[in-house]
Design an enzyme around this catalytic site. Structure first.
Site, mmCIF file in Angstrom:
data_model
loop_
_atom_site.group_PDB
_atom_site.id
_atom_site.type_symbol
_atom_site.label_atom_id
_atom_site.label_comp_id
_atom_site.label_asym_id
_atom_site.label_seq_id
_atom_site.Cartn_x
_atom_site.Cartn_y
_atom_site.Cartn_z
ATOM 1 N N HIS A 36 -4.962 -37.594 -42.674
ATOM 2 C CA HIS A 36 -5.062 -38.496 -41.751
ATOM 3 C C HIS A 36 -6.283 -39.579 -43.046
ATOM 4 O O HIS A 36 -5.813 -40.691 -43.113
ATOM 5 C CB HIS A 36 -5.609 -38.591 -41.090
ATOM 6 C CG HIS A 36 -4.796 -37.618 -39.781
ATOM 7 N ND1 HIS A 36 -5.673 -37.616 -38.227
ATOM 8 C CD2 HIS A 36 -3.469 -37.733 -39.950
ATOM 9 C CE1 HIS A 36 -4.109 -36.776 -37.690
ATOM 10 N NE2 HIS A 36 -3.275 -37.203 -38.885
ATOM 11 N N ARG B 277 4.085 -42.338 -25.052
ATOM 12 C CA ARG B 277 4.630 -43.972 -24.706
ATOM 13 C C ARG B 277 6.126 -43.904 -24.416
ATOM 14 O O ARG B 277 6.311 -44.978 -23.640
ATOM 15 C CB ARG B 277 4.782 -44.091 -26.114
ATOM 16 C CG ARG B 277 3.383 -44.995 -26.911
ATOM 17 C CD ARG B 277 3.660 -45.813 -27.865
ATOM 18 N NE ARG B 277 2.128 -45.848 -28.321
ATOM 19 C CZ ARG B 277 2.011 -47.320 -29.338
ATOM 20 N NH1 ARG B 277 2.976 -47.542 -30.015
ATOM 21 N NH2 ARG B 277 0.429 -47.175 -29.934
ATOM 22 N N LYS C 250 2.169 -38.737 -29.540
ATOM 23 C CA LYS C 250 1.818 -39.532 -28.658
ATOM 24 C C LYS C 250 3.018 -40.197 -28.572
ATOM 25 O O LYS C 250 3.150 -40.773 -27.520
ATOM 26 C CB LYS C 250 1.016 -40.677 -30.055
ATOM 27 C CG LYS C 250 -0.339 -40.307 -29.331
ATOM 28 C CD LYS C 250 -1.387 -40.292 -30.958
ATOM 29 C CE LYS C 250 -2.968 -40.010 -30.963
ATOM 30 N NZ LYS C 250 -3.738 -41.026 -31.894
#
Length: 219
Positions: A177, A49, A45
């Site tokens: 996670h 970005r 991710k």
């Protein structure tokens, strides 16, 4: 890779009003310390970005935290999407705060950012106060609705991490996670700075779903 291709297409097209990459979940900019192999999610991710910002594409990043369909409906149990009826695994003491959000509300907040100059080149943190709950608080809401107290089995941090051994890649990512959410508190252990905004403060007209209401659909 698909998102990077999309960034290239947007850069070539030009004149883009606002790009919202498919992130949601956890803010990857705060997860540089994440456990392997789960950190691959955040690293990828961040690659997207960087590509967005290098191309000077106007953006809004959306941090939506825990989708209710995956984390609230099952009282944050792994391996099921339905609420337990008899016993529940509690992560540590169960008092770490996380954020549970109905997916429709996430969509409502997200669409409002598109024309809003306050969210231009910022992160929208969807963190409405009444949905900042500990796992124990979520379980208590279900017990009240269900009319039955569940047997609670505490899972230590050490035992959770040890359970990763022998699991396939995807399952290891999931366990990592869960560690960051329910033991470390990565969703709520920071203040939103100037680089971000909180959704319910920007858009008080959105009547977001509280988790006791959400859980009623499972009765």
């Amino acid at each position: 890779l698909l998102q990077l291709k999309l960034v290239d297409a947007i850069k070539e097209a030009g004149n883009i009003k606002r790009f919202i990459p498919s992130e949601f979940g956890t803010d990857p900019s705060r997860m540089g310390h994440a456990l392997e192999p789960g950190r691959v999610t955040f690293d990828e991710k961040m690659r997207v970005r960087k590509a967005i910002e290098d191309a000077k594409i106007p953006f809004t990043y959306v941090t939506a935290n825990c989708f209710a369909g995956y984390f609230a409906a099952n009282l944050s149990q792994m391996g099921t999407v339905l609420p337990p009826r008899d016993k529940v695994t509690i992560y540590g003491d169960g008092n770490v705060k996380v954020v549970y959000m109905d997916e429709d509300d996430i969509a409502s907040y997200t669409i409002k950012t598109i024309d809003d100059p306050r969210t231009l080149n910022k992160t929208l943190n969807i963190r409405p106060p009444e949905n900042i709950l500990s796992q124990r608080e979520l379980v208590e809401k279900w017990e009240k609705l269900h009319g039955k107290e569940l047997q609670k089995i505490s899972l230590s941090q050490e035992d959770l991490l040890a359970s990763m051994e022998g699991l396939d890649f995807t399952s290891q990512v999931g366990v990592g996670h869960f560690y960051h959410f329910f033991y470390e508190g990565c969703l709520t252990n920071f203040k939103i700075g100037e680089e971000g905004e909180e959704a319910s403060e920007l858009y008080p007209d959105v009547k977001y779903t509280r988790m006791d209401e959400y859980l009623k659909i499972y009765l």
